[in-house]
Design a protein around this motif. Structure first.
Motif, PDB file in Angstrom:
ATOM      1  N   ASP A 157       0.836  -1.210   0.000  1.00 46.41           N
ATOM      2  CA  ASP A 157       0.000   0.000   0.000  1.00 46.41           C
ATOM      3  C   ASP A 157       0.863   1.250   0.000  1.00 46.41           C
ATOM      4  O   ASP A 157       0.559   2.242  -0.677  1.00 46.41           O
ATOM      5  CB  ASP A 157      -0.924   0.009   1.225  1.00 46.41           C
ATOM      6  CG  ASP A 157      -1.965  -1.095   1.161  1.00 46.41           C
ATOM      7  OD1 ASP A 157      -2.386  -1.438   0.046  1.00 46.41           O
ATOM      8  OD2 ASP A 157      -2.341  -1.620   2.220  1.00 46.41           O
ATOM      9  N   LEU A 158       1.932   1.219   0.765  1.00 39.25           N
ATOM     10  CA  LEU A 158       2.845   2.355   0.845  1.00 39.25           C
ATOM     11  C   LEU A 158       3.512   2.607  -0.503  1.00 39.25           C
ATOM     12  O   LEU A 158       3.542   3.736  -1.004  1.00 39.25           O
ATOM     13  CB  LEU A 158       3.902   2.078   1.918  1.00 39.25           C
ATOM     14  CG  LEU A 158       4.896   3.179   2.216  1.00 39.25           C
ATOM     15  CD1 LEU A 158       4.184   4.453   2.627  1.00 39.25           C
ATOM     16  CD2 LEU A 158       5.849   2.740   3.299  1.00 39.25           C
ATOM     17  N   VAL A 159       4.019   1.540  -1.104  1.00 39.18           N
ATOM     18  CA  VAL A 159       4.675   1.667  -2.407  1.00 39.18           C
ATOM     19  C   VAL A 159       3.676   2.144  -3.466  1.00 39.18           C
ATOM     20  O   VAL A 159       3.997   2.991  -4.306  1.00 39.18           O
ATOM     21  CB  VAL A 159       5.315   0.321  -2.828  1.00 39.18           C
ATOM     22  CG1 VAL A 159       5.894   0.411  -4.229  1.00 39.18           C
ATOM     23  CG2 VAL A 159       6.406  -0.078  -1.832  1.00 39.18           C
ATOM     24  N   PHE A 160       2.447   1.613  -3.405  1.00 37.78           N
ATOM     25  CA  PHE A 160       1.402   2.052  -4.333  1.00 37.78           C
ATOM     26  C   PHE A 160       1.128   3.554  -4.178  1.00 37.78           C
ATOM     27  O   PHE A 160       1.011   4.282  -5.173  1.00 37.78           O
ATOM     28  CB  PHE A 160       0.118   1.256  -4.078  1.00 37.78           C
ATOM     29  CG  PHE A 160      -1.071   1.729  -4.872  1.00 37.78           C
ATOM     30  CD1 PHE A 160      -1.237   1.372  -6.203  1.00 37.78           C
ATOM     31  CD2 PHE A 160      -2.028   2.552  -4.287  1.00 37.78           C
ATOM     32  CE1 PHE A 160      -2.333   1.816  -6.933  1.00 37.78           C
ATOM     33  CE2 PHE A 160      -3.127   3.002  -5.005  1.00 37.78           C
ATOM     34  CZ  PHE A 160      -3.274   2.624  -6.338  1.00 37.78           C
ATOM     35  N   ARG A 177       6.503  -2.274  -8.598  1.00 34.86           N
ATOM     36  CA  ARG A 177       7.044  -2.797  -7.332  1.00 34.86           C
ATOM     37  C   ARG A 177       5.908  -3.271  -6.413  1.00 34.86           C
ATOM     38  O   ARG A 177       6.013  -4.314  -5.761  1.00 34.86           O
ATOM     39  CB  ARG A 177       7.870  -1.697  -6.642  1.00 34.86           C
ATOM     40  CG  ARG A 177       8.374  -2.036  -5.253  1.00 34.86           C
ATOM     41  CD  ARG A 177       9.286  -3.228  -5.229  1.00 34.86           C
ATOM     42  NE  ARG A 177       9.676  -3.558  -3.860  1.00 34.86           N
ATOM     43  CZ  ARG A 177       9.978  -4.764  -3.441  1.00 34.86           C
ATOM     44  NH1 ARG A 177       9.947  -5.800  -4.293  1.00 34.86           N
ATOM     45  NH2 ARG A 177      10.329  -4.988  -2.189  1.00 34.86           N
ATOM     46  N   ALA A 178       4.802  -2.530  -6.389  1.00 30.75           N
ATOM     47  CA  ALA A 178       3.644  -2.928  -5.572  1.00 30.75           C
ATOM     48  C   ALA A 178       3.113  -4.286  -6.034  1.00 30.75           C
ATOM     49  O   ALA A 178       2.760  -5.148  -5.212  1.00 30.75           O
ATOM     50  CB  ALA A 178       2.557  -1.867  -5.660  1.00 30.75           C
ATOM     51  N   ILE A 179       3.084  -4.489  -7.349  1.00 27.25           N
ATOM     52  CA  ILE A 179       2.618  -5.769  -7.907  1.00 27.25           C
ATOM     53  C   ILE A 179       3.595  -6.888  -7.580  1.00 27.25           C
ATOM     54  O   ILE A 179       3.201  -8.033  -7.302  1.00 27.25           O
ATOM     55  CB  ILE A 179       2.428  -5.644  -9.435  1.00 27.25           C
ATOM     56  CG1 ILE A 179       1.203  -4.763  -9.735  1.00 27.25           C
ATOM     57  CG2 ILE A 179       2.270  -7.016 -10.088  1.00 27.25           C
ATOM     58  CD1 ILE A 179       1.082  -4.363 -11.184  1.00 27.25           C
ATOM     59  N   GLN A 180       4.881  -6.556  -7.591  1.00 23.43           N
ATOM     60  CA  GLN A 180       5.902  -7.548  -7.247  1.00 23.43           C
ATOM     61  C   GLN A 180       5.716  -8.036  -5.805  1.00 23.43           C
ATOM     62  O   GLN A 180       5.848  -9.224  -5.509  1.00 23.43           O
ATOM     63  CB  GLN A 180       7.289  -6.933  -7.414  1.00 23.43           C
ATOM     64  CG  GLN A 180       8.430  -7.926  -7.221  1.00 23.43           C
ATOM     65  CD  GLN A 180       9.785  -7.254  -7.372  1.00 23.43           C
ATOM     66  OE1 GLN A 180       9.898  -6.050  -7.568  1.00 23.43           O
ATOM     67  NE2 GLN A 180      10.845  -8.043  -7.282  1.00 23.43           N
ATOM     68  N   ILE A 181       5.374  -7.098  -4.919  1.00 26.51           N
ATOM     69  CA  ILE A 181       5.159  -7.443  -3.508  1.00 26.51           C
ATOM     70  C   ILE A 181       3.832  -8.180  -3.336  1.00 26.51           C
ATOM     71  O   ILE A 181       3.735  -9.163  -2.608  1.00 26.51           O
ATOM     72  CB  ILE A 181       5.162  -6.172  -2.632  1.00 26.51           C
ATOM     73  CG1 ILE A 181       6.507  -5.448  -2.733  1.00 26.51           C
ATOM     74  CG2 ILE A 181       4.867  -6.514  -1.174  1.00 26.51           C
ATOM     75  CD1 ILE A 181       6.491  -4.032  -2.171  1.00 26.51           C
ATOM     76  N   LYS A 182       2.798  -7.673  -4.053  1.00 31.89           N
ATOM     77  CA  LYS A 182       1.451  -8.241  -3.918  1.00 31.89           C
ATOM     78  C   LYS A 182       0.875  -8.476  -5.328  1.00 31.89           C
ATOM     79  O   LYS A 182       0.277  -7.582  -5.923  1.00 31.89           O
ATOM     80  CB  LYS A 182       0.559  -7.262  -3.139  1.00 31.89           C
ATOM     81  CG  LYS A 182      -0.823  -7.795  -2.827  1.00 31.89           C
ATOM     82  CD  LYS A 182      -1.643  -6.753  -2.079  1.00 31.89           C
ATOM     83  CE  LYS A 182      -3.043  -7.258  -1.799  1.00 31.89           C
ATOM     84  NZ  LYS A 182      -3.909  -6.234  -1.163  1.00 31.89           N
ATOM     85  N   PRO A 183       1.060  -9.666  -5.878  1.00 28.02           N
ATOM     86  CA  PRO A 183       0.674  -9.939  -7.275  1.00 28.02           C
ATOM     87  C   PRO A 183      -0.802  -9.725  -7.607  1.00 28.02           C
ATOM     88  O   PRO A 183      -1.150  -9.582  -8.785  1.00 28.02           O
ATOM     89  CB  PRO A 183       1.056 -11.416  -7.455  1.00 28.02           C
ATOM     90  CG  PRO A 183       2.134 -11.653  -6.458  1.00 28.02           C
ATOM     91  CD  PRO A 183       1.746 -10.811  -5.273  1.00 28.02           C
TER      92      PRO A 183
END
Length: 422
Positions: free
Chosen positions: A300-303, A324-330
């Motif tokens: 959420d922070l990166v998003f 990067r947000a997708i990498q953390i949370k696909p």
């Protein structure tokens, strides 16, 4: 002797007035029960001047009849907003009188009516917002808060709605009240889908939700964390101060908030956004680095960093943070959606140029070039739109956008298949 007569005469006047006000309250009550609430209100208006000398019991009865009559008028859509407000005041006065006298006859019913008025105000406020009557909506939300100050969410919504109404001074005042209450709005919602309606219901506790799932009326339980709203509150306060030319005051306000809430990263993001707005890029980058150092794997922070960058028209950084947000949370659907939007932004300029072209040979050649460039844009956005649709199949707006892209790329079979599901 003369003074005795004066005292006796005064006592008789008070006695006559007392009988008169009792008769008026009874007459008003009779009118209300007979379905004539307007007459009841009018009768009670005539008794208001002598109510100061009434007993606590008479005052309570007066406010009870008055509140019920006004609420009935509001329910009949007679000056709804005004009568709801007046009814609420009558019931609150009633509760105050009975609390002071410690004789509770009408208070329970009055409290129920106050709760009814509160929810009517909230529902009416929602309807007002739907037709862009933001100032009226905000006032009703604030009135709902005044009826139940424990329910601070209504104060937050009132402040936000005053921003929508562009009544910034009032919005700032309400945000300041939230700040003084140390309101965060952080919490947890326990959700489950109602099998009958297909709608998702929320519950205050996991136990309450799980009970409905267990008996079989609900399914698909999930838990949703409500993030802190402090960042948004301070952001809006800062933006209002900047709008008023008080940039340094805005910076100090957020800096003080961060000191008071050092673990609230939303405030750091808000401060970073302020420095971005004032084009202090060095401080902005420093704050972003600080945020990432604390929580490098918070999707959420990166998003949100992506959103900040996109709003600053820094698309390269925005794309980097969304990926990067997708990498953390696909399965981060909003990241896919925002990536698609970012890619499709390039089409607006191309489309506007096409609209200005004529029919000359030169224009036709330029059209072919622009057409190919648009195809590249659509192909870049396509995988993100498809993934967003896969993750959130109920989102009609995403489906509609994907359908337009399929048609633009002449993917007829895909378009037909998607159209059948809409």
């Amino acid at each position: 002797m003369k003074s005795k007569y004066v005292m006796l005469a005064s006592a008789m006047l008070i006695s006559v007035a007392t009988f008169a006000q009792k008769d008026q309250i009874k007459a008003a009550e009779k009118a209300f029960k007979g379905g004539n609430s307007q007459e009841a209100v009018t009768i009670l208006q005539g008794a208001e001047s002598v109510m100061a000398n009434a007993t606590d019991a008479e005052k309570a009865q007066f406010f009870f009849v008055q509140g019920n009559s006004l609420l009935d008028l509001a329910n009949k859509k007679v000056d709804t907003d005004k009568n709801l407000s007046l009814a609420a005041k009558s019931f609150q006065d009633l509760i105050a009188v009975e609390k002071a006298s410690e004789k509770l006859k009408y208070s329970t019913q009055a409290a129920t009516s106050v709760a009814e008025i509160k929810y009517k105000l909230i529902n009416n406020a929602i309807e007002d917002s739907k037709v862009d009557k933001h100032a009226e909506s905000a006032k009703k939300l604030y009135d709902a808060y005044l009826l139940d100050k424990k329910d601070t969410i209504n104060l937050y919504y009132a402040a936000s709605t005053y921003v929508n109404a562009k009544e910034y001074t009032t919005a700032f005042k309400l945000y300041d009240e939230l700040k003084n209450l140390n309101y965060s709005g952080k919490g947890v919602l326990y959700m489950a889908v109602n099998k009958m309606s297909g709608e998702e219901n929320s519950y205050a506790t996991a136990q309450e939700r799980d009970r409905y799932v267990k008996i079989g009326t609900h399914e698909k339980p999930r838990t949703e964390v409500i993030p802190s709203k402090r960042g948004e509150i301070y952001k809006n306060m800062a933006l209002i101060l900047v709008e008023q030319g008080k940039t340094e005051e805005a910076k100090k306000s957020i800096s003080d908030a961060r000191k008071a809430n050092p673990d609230d990263t939303s405030l750091t993001l808000t401060e970073a956004n302020l420095y971005l707005e004032t084009k202090d890029f060095d401080t902005y980058k420093k704050l972003i680095a600080e945020v990432l150092e604390k929580s490098p794997n918070d999707p959420d922070l990166v998003f949100n960093l992506g959103v900040l960058s996109y709003n600053a028209k820094n698309n390269a950084d925005a794309e980097k943070y969304y990926l990067r947000a997708i990498q953390i949370k696909p399965d981060y659907v909003n990241a896919y959606l925002n990536l698609a939007i970012l890619k499709l932004d390039a089409d607006k300029k191309l489309f506007d140029e096409i609209q200005k072209l004529g029919n000359s040979e030169k224009d036709n050649k330029r059209y072919e070039v622009l057409k190919k460039q648009r195809e590249v844009v659509f192909k870049d956005a396509l995988p993100f739109l498809e993934k967003a649709t896969e993750l959130d199949p109920a989102n009609k707006e995403v489906k509609s956008t994907l359908l337009s892209v399929y048609r633009a790329l002449e993917m007829t079979d895909k378009a037909k298949e998607l159209k059948a599901k809409m």
